[in-house]
Motif scaffolding. Structure first.
Motif, short mmCIF file in Angstrom:
data_model
loop_
_atom_site.label_atom_id
_atom_site.label_comp_id
_atom_site.label_asym_id
_atom_site.label_seq_id
_atom_site.Cartn_x
_atom_site.Cartn_y
_atom_site.Cartn_z
N PHE A 1 -1.93 -1.71 13.31
CA PHE A 1 -3.02 -0.88 13.84
C PHE A 1 -2.74 0.60 13.56
O PHE A 1 -3.65 1.37 13.20
N GLY A 2 -1.48 1.00 13.73
CA GLY A 2 -1.13 2.41 13.52
C GLY A 2 -1.33 2.85 12.09
O GLY A 2 -1.81 3.96 11.83
N PHE A 3 -0.98 2.00 11.11
CA PHE A 3 -1.14 2.36 9.71
C PHE A 3 -2.61 2.60 9.36
O PHE A 3 -2.95 3.53 8.62
N VAL A 4 -3.50 1.75 9.89
CA VAL A 4 -4.93 1.90 9.59
C VAL A 4 -5.45 3.23 10.13
O VAL A 4 -6.17 3.96 9.43
N LEU A 5 -5.09 3.58 11.36
CA LEU A 5 -5.55 4.83 11.95
C LEU A 5 -4.96 6.04 11.22
O LEU A 5 -5.64 7.05 11.01
N GLN A 6 -3.69 5.94 10.83
CA GLN A 6 -3.06 7.06 10.12
C GLN A 6 -3.74 7.30 8.77
O GLN A 6 -3.99 8.44 8.38
N GLN A 7 -4.02 6.21 8.05
CA GLN A 7 -4.63 6.39 6.73
C GLN A 7 -6.03 6.96 6.83
O GLN A 7 -6.45 7.76 5.99
#
Length: 297
Positions: free
Chosen positions: A18-24
């Motif tokens: 979830f964190g990677f999607v929001l960061q990108q």
């Protein structure tokens, strides 16, 4: 396999995905002038979406660290690779794209590969290697490869660059996981005094920040489908190499077990690639221009 370790590792994978999607989603709007610069992080900390993604990533790392403290690196790393499943789940919710044959095939390969590797190898703890030369040799190879990949990424930053950066970050994160395990053992043996007198916790910090810059630069310059599969594939491979190489992790090494372990790792990588290239993954087509909460310097 401990149910607690399984729950911690899968929980870590969920937070990381979830964190990677929001960061990108935030990093793709950052100015290209911040490529591979610490300024990129200074700009991104002003974006609420990115901060939310970072908080989830940190939570995932904490859960992963606890899992590494209770289980072998060679067991936890394949489970952490399932973060791509959670990234795809969030992306699907945002794009309303069905899984289709590609998605189900990737999911089956990733889940099946993790299961095959763990069941065939049966990772278990052993006696860590005390020879510092072996530690530095394996860590040096991983860090050296990451440096080489980053150097080539600078020359082709809008073509193969994001993939190379993600691979480099994955190698660093794999080493970071191994050093996290060592740091946890030092803390268990002598508390903060023993922990802070070793170089490992400082190595964890340096590798974490460096990997974060590399990952955000990859997210900034390409769609998630280009960078996340490379990151997700490289991290467990590097972590397992460190676990078996100097942390004392043991795997079954008879011919049949090795064949299933190799097949499991190959299936994990293939599943990661299929899921990473799924149409539901963000395309990253947002223009690189200033927005109200992210101004270029």
């Amino acid at each position: 396999m401990s149910v607690l370790v399984l729950a911690l590792a899968v929980g870590a994978a969920c937070c990381l995905g979830f964190g990677f999607v929001l960061q990108q989603a935030a990093a793709q709007r950052a100015p290209l002038g911040d490529f591979l610069s610490p300024r990129l992080l200074l700009d991104l900390v002003r974006v609420p979406t990115w901060l939310g993604g970072l908080a989830l990533m940190v939570a995932g790392m904490v859960l992963g660290a606890v899992a590494l403290g209770r289980g072998e690196v060679s067991l936890v790393e394949p489970l952490l690779a399932t973060n791509l499943l959670f990234a795809l789940a969030l992306s699907r919710r945002r794009t309303r794209q069905s899984l289709g044959r590609q998605g189900w095939a990737g999911l089956s390969l990733l889940a099946g590969g993790v299961t095959a590797f763990i069941m065939a190898g049966e990772p278990r703890g052993g006696t860590a290697v005390t020879d510092p030369l072996r530690h530095w040799l394996i860590i040096g190879v991983m860090v050296g490869l990451a440096l080489l990949l980053t150097t080539y990424a600078k020359r082709s930053r809008l073509s193969a660059g994001p993939v190379l950066l993600a691979l480099a970050a994955g190698l660093l994160y794999g080493v970071q996981d191994a050093l996290t395990r060592v740091s946890g053992e030092r803390f268990a043996d002598g508390g903060f005094t023993e922990l802070l007198t070793g170089w490992q916790p400082y190595g964890v910090l340096v590798l974490g920040v460096t990997g974060l810059v590399l990952v955000q630069s990859a997210f900034e310059t390409a769609p998630l489908r280009m960078s996340l599969p490379a990151l997700t594939a490289a991290q467990p491979l590097a972590g397992i190499a460190c676990g078996v190489g100097f942390l004392g992790d043991r795997l079954h090494t008879d011919t049949g077990a090795l064949a299933w372990e190799a097949a499991g790792l190959a299936a994990i990588v293939a599943g990661i690639v299929l899921l990473g290239l799924h149409p539901a993954m963000p395309r990253g087509t947002a223009p690189h221009e200033p927005v109200p909460d992210l101004q270029s310097r």
